[in-house]
Design an enzyme around this catalytic site. Structure first.
Site, PDB file in Angstrom:
ATOM      1  N   ASN A  58      -1.007 138.844-104.326  1.00 50.25           N
ATOM      2  CA  ASN A  58      -0.153 137.663-104.219  1.00 50.25           C
ATOM      3  C   ASN A  58       1.196 138.067-103.633  1.00 50.25           C
ATOM      4  OD1 ASN A  58       0.482 134.725-105.166  1.00 50.25           O
ATOM      5  ND2 ASN A  58       2.212 135.940-105.882  1.00 50.25           N
ATOM      6  N   ARG A  68      14.119 135.901-106.664  1.00 47.22           N
ATOM      7  CA  ARG A  68      15.401 136.600-106.613  1.00 47.22           C
ATOM      8  C   ARG A  68      15.449 137.671-107.703  1.00 47.22           C
ATOM      9  NH1 ARG A  68      19.266 131.753-108.967  1.00 47.22           N
ATOM     10  NH2 ARG A  68      19.232 132.402-111.156  1.00 47.22           N
ATOM     11  N   ASP A 112      23.050 128.601-107.010  1.00 50.14           N
ATOM     12  CA  ASP A 112      21.686 128.354-106.569  1.00 50.14           C
ATOM     13  C   ASP A 112      21.624 127.279-105.498  1.00 50.14           C
ATOM     14  OD1 ASP A 112      18.665 127.831-106.783  1.00 50.14           O
ATOM     15  OD2 ASP A 112      18.989 129.415-108.243  1.00 50.14           O
TER      16      ASP A 112
END
Length: 487
Positions: free
Chosen positions: A172, A177, A287
């Site tokens: 995967n 972050r 963010d």
């Protein structure tokens, strides 16, 4: 145009003015973010900071700062051409049996291409030309950005995290972050439903108490990077999909310390493990919402080894109030989503994630309405169709006469075709991004669907208004005389 590695992509961008070099010293602490933010808002080029303060490794930033560069990274010449990528994904997600011999023959090249895109394993990979181990492993040697004044520490932002579950044939790829904790430790911020977290959970169940191998790729070819953020069907690996985009097999090499495989041409690779039970408080960080998020505990990734190319390039970004790079990626990938949705719901005419909606929190969809309640069916369909839309808070549904990419049109439809009580659908206790501090509980909140379509019998008992439309012949006559009017 196809690109073998990140440097090939950068070279092509530089030739067309889509990449600029900055030769003056720039600090990774805040300065880099401010420069990139101004350049991105001006729809400017990718930037190679050649002299990050205190570091010898250059920083590549704003790589996907325009939808055009996202399209180029996917091997297409325009954003509109990304619809073809979406059609390919839609077909691979739900392949249809051939309708006849000719149809089978037409589909053969696609199937053959997919089968031929299994990654190619290589040795003596460029990404392992330099190896740091033991005391040499020190993240402070990398030019990791400290993006915002309120951020708690430097943050790895463009790391492609490679994992493998115990019962899966394929690896995967995910982008999560990572907060720097020390010379060889970072916090791996992956949400519970993401592929990396699922692999970790399954590994712990199958191998109690054992460390979980992880690799983090910093800088690789654009097809692999974008494959990690695209809704690839479960039957296809991100590496295979990258090969389809690139038109050539993804070359992989095995990590020195584990069985994980990483792109052979990667710039920098972090190898290590996550020890069960080792957690740390992550954040706060600015963010993509435009706010600092609250703190939460996530697993700690211990780095045993750093490998890299000679003269490596560190790939970085920042997230903040839209527009930022994730928002731009959302605008471009929107074109990939449309054919996927249309495959499942053919009545969908267009689908749009406005960048002001923080990449995915608001969606607008136009449909060819066919029956009462049709808009509500589409709302619930979108919320449940792709994992990417699980966190979409608001969906607005309009008729096919509305250009959903024009807010003036959308607002006109909302203010003339909606009744607040009848046409608002509220759903409580649904999954919400834990970064959404507006929800009453972290990770759980409500969604709203707005039906701004014309109402059918059964939805209203009143005579419905007819839109004003000018006579077509009159419009043509005025078109022909327009120059003479001197207006």
């Amino acid at each position: 145009m196809k690109y073998h590695d990140l440097r090939d992509f950068m070279s092509q961008l530089e030739k067309t003015g889509e990449l600029k070099r900055v030769g003056v010293e720039v600090d990774t602490y805040l300065e880099m973010t401010e420069i990139c933010d101004r350049v991105l808002r001006a729809e400017g080029p990718a930037i190679l900071f050649e002299k990050p303060k205190g570091h010898s490794i250059p920083v590549l930033a704003n790589l996907f700062g325009t939808p055009k560069r996202v399209a180029l990274g996917m091997g297409e010449e325009s954003v509109q051409a990304l619809r073809e990528v979406g059609k390919l994904l839609a077909y691979l997600k739900e392949p249809e049996p051939p309708k006849g011999l000719k149809d089978a023959w037409d589909k053969l090249p696609i199937l053959k291409q997919v089968l031929n895109m299994a990654p190619k394993k290589v040795s003596n990979a460029p990404c392992q030309e330099i190896v740091w181990e033991g005391k040499d492993v020190d993240l402070s040697r990398l030019p990791i950005q400290h993006c915002w004044p309120g951020d708690i520490a430097p943050l790895i932002t463009w790391g492609l995290v490679v994992t493998k579950g115990p019962h899966k044939n394929r690896q995967n790829l995910g982008i999560y972050r990572q907060q720097v904790l020390g010379p060889n430790k970072v916090i791996m911020r992956w949400l519970a439903h993401r592929g990396g977290a699922l692999d970790f959970r399954e590994f712990q169940l199958a191998n109690p108490g054992q460390p979980f191998p992880v690799a983090v790729v910093l800088g690789c070819d654009p097809a692999t990077i974008l494959g990690a953020v695209t809704p690839v069907p479960d039957s296809l690996s991100e590496y295979q999909f990258a090969g389809l985009l690139r038109g050539g097999k993804t070359e992989l090499t095995q990590c020195i310390g584990s069985g994980l495989q990483v792109p052979a041409s990667a710039e920098i690779v972090l190898e290590g493990v996550i020890h069960p039970g080792e957690m740390a408080l992550e954040g706060p960080y600015g963010d993509h919402t435009g706010y600092y998020n609250e703190q939460a505990e996530f697993p700690v990734f211990t780095i045993d080894r750093i490998t890299m190319r000679k003269n490596p390039i560190y790939h970085s970004t920042y997230t903040g109030k839209p527009p930022d790079e994730p928002a731009v990626l959302g605008v471009a990938l929107n074109e990939v989503f449309v054919p996927l949705l249309q495959k499942q719901y053919p009545e969908i005419v267009d689908f749009y994630l406005p960048p002001e909606g923080c990449s995915y929190r608001m969606a607008i969809v136009s449909i060819k309405k066919a029956y009462p309640g049709h808009a509500k069916r589409i709302m619930f369909g979108i919320w449940s169709f792709l994992r990417q839309f699980m966190y979409t808070k608001t969906i607005i549904v309009v008729d096919d006469d509305i250009d959903i990419r024009d807010w003036k049109e959308v607002i006109w439809a909302m203010t003339t075709r909606m009744d607040a009580t009848r046409d608002t659908t509220l759903v409580d206790n649904t999954p919400i991004d834990y970064l959404d501090f507006a929800s009453p509980v972290a990770g759980l909140g409500s969604k709203m669907g707005l039906d701004a379509t014309n109402k059918w019998p059964g939805e209203t008992t009143r005579e419905w208004g007819r839109p004003i439309v000018m006579d077509a012949d009159v419009k043509k006559r005025v078109d022909t005389m327009w120059q003479e009017l001197g207006i």
